[in-house]
Scaffold this active site. Structure first.
Site, mmCIF file in Angstrom:
data_model
loop_
_atom_site.group_PDB
_atom_site.id
_atom_site.type_symbol
_atom_site.label_atom_id
_atom_site.label_comp_id
_atom_site.label_asym_id
_atom_site.label_seq_id
_atom_site.Cartn_x
_atom_site.Cartn_y
_atom_site.Cartn_z
ATOM 1 N N ARG A 59 9.535 -3.050 -6.063
ATOM 2 C CA ARG A 59 8.563 -4.122 -5.842
ATOM 3 C C ARG A 59 8.191 -4.699 -7.208
ATOM 4 N NH1 ARG A 59 3.016 -4.827 -6.074
ATOM 5 N NH2 ARG A 59 2.065 -6.088 -4.443
ATOM 6 N N SER A 107 4.105 -3.173 6.786
ATOM 7 C CA SER A 107 2.698 -3.015 6.439
ATOM 8 C C SER A 107 1.855 -3.355 7.655
ATOM 9 C CB SER A 107 2.325 -3.941 5.283
ATOM 10 O OG SER A 107 2.931 -3.529 4.080
ATOM 11 N N LYS A 115 -3.109 -3.562 -6.541
ATOM 12 C CA LYS A 115 -3.221 -4.585 -5.503
ATOM 13 C C LYS A 115 -4.688 -4.820 -5.157
ATOM 14 C CE LYS A 115 -0.167 -4.510 -2.176
ATOM 15 N NZ LYS A 115 0.622 -4.055 -1.007
#
Length: 202
Positions: free
Chosen positions: A35, A104, A134
């Protein structure tokens, strides 16, 4: 699927990324998700190619976050999609039955049920705790793990500000994987940090 679900940080230094990831694999990381939200296509290809080779050496799956084209180009092991990305149904049709597809689901059990019906391989809930990486509302209640395990026949991944200590009660409730970024990549002793997470599942 069981253990430490390692998620890479937004590091541009590929050599550093590979070195630290390898230390985490040596510590027992069970799966790696690539990611990098700010990389361009060329950098993503370079880093994901190198990470895939590393994961192959350690016989661990490499999951690509969001980018189906990259997953297909590399023949990576699977993809992870968020709530605003392409649907699980689209990804399963595109990648076929053999690839891992994660979804998710935040704090929403209905999203997880929908993901299961659409062919997901696992569901991820969170964030449970504040994250250094995040930004999101920390609204996921731990009870969702037990609720999910009662009605969903897929591995449950927990994410969001995970440390060994605060992940322990979530694992006790039935979480099969703990996703971590900073608690491993920013650790002074990466291999030991990864081993600490892996030890939750022994």
């Amino acid at each position: 699927m069981n253990g430490l679900y390692l998620v890479t940080p937004d590091w541009d230094d590929t050599d550093r990324l590979l070195h630290v990831t390898e230390q985490a694999l040596l510590g027992g990381a069970a799966l790696v998700q690539y990611r990098h939200k700010t990389a361009d296509a060329g950098q993503r290809l370079e880093q994901a190619t190198a990470l895939l080779a590393l994961c192959r050496r350690y016989t661990r799956p490499l999951i690509i976050n969001d980018h189906a084209d990259l997953c297909i180009a590399l023949d990576a092991d699977g993809i992870h999609v968020g709530g605003t990305d392409a649907s699980v149904t689209q990804m399963r049709a595109l990648l076929g039955p053999g690839k891992i597809i994660g979804a998710s689901c935040y704090g929403d059990l209905q999203l997880a049920l929908s993901a299961q019906r659409s062919g997901a391989s696992y569901v991820a809930f969170g964030g449970f705790y504040p994250s250094r990486v995040k930004q999101y509302p920390v609204t996921t209640a731990p009870v969702i793990i037990a609720q999910a395990r009662a009605v969903i026949d897929l591995p449950v991944v927990v994410i969001g500000g995970m440390t060994v200590d605060n992940a322990r009660p979530l694992v006790a409730q039935g979480a099969q994987m703990v996703a971590a970024i900073s608690s491993v990549y920013a650790a002074e002793k990466v291999r030991a940090a990864a081993a600490g997470f892996a030890g939750l599942f022994v």
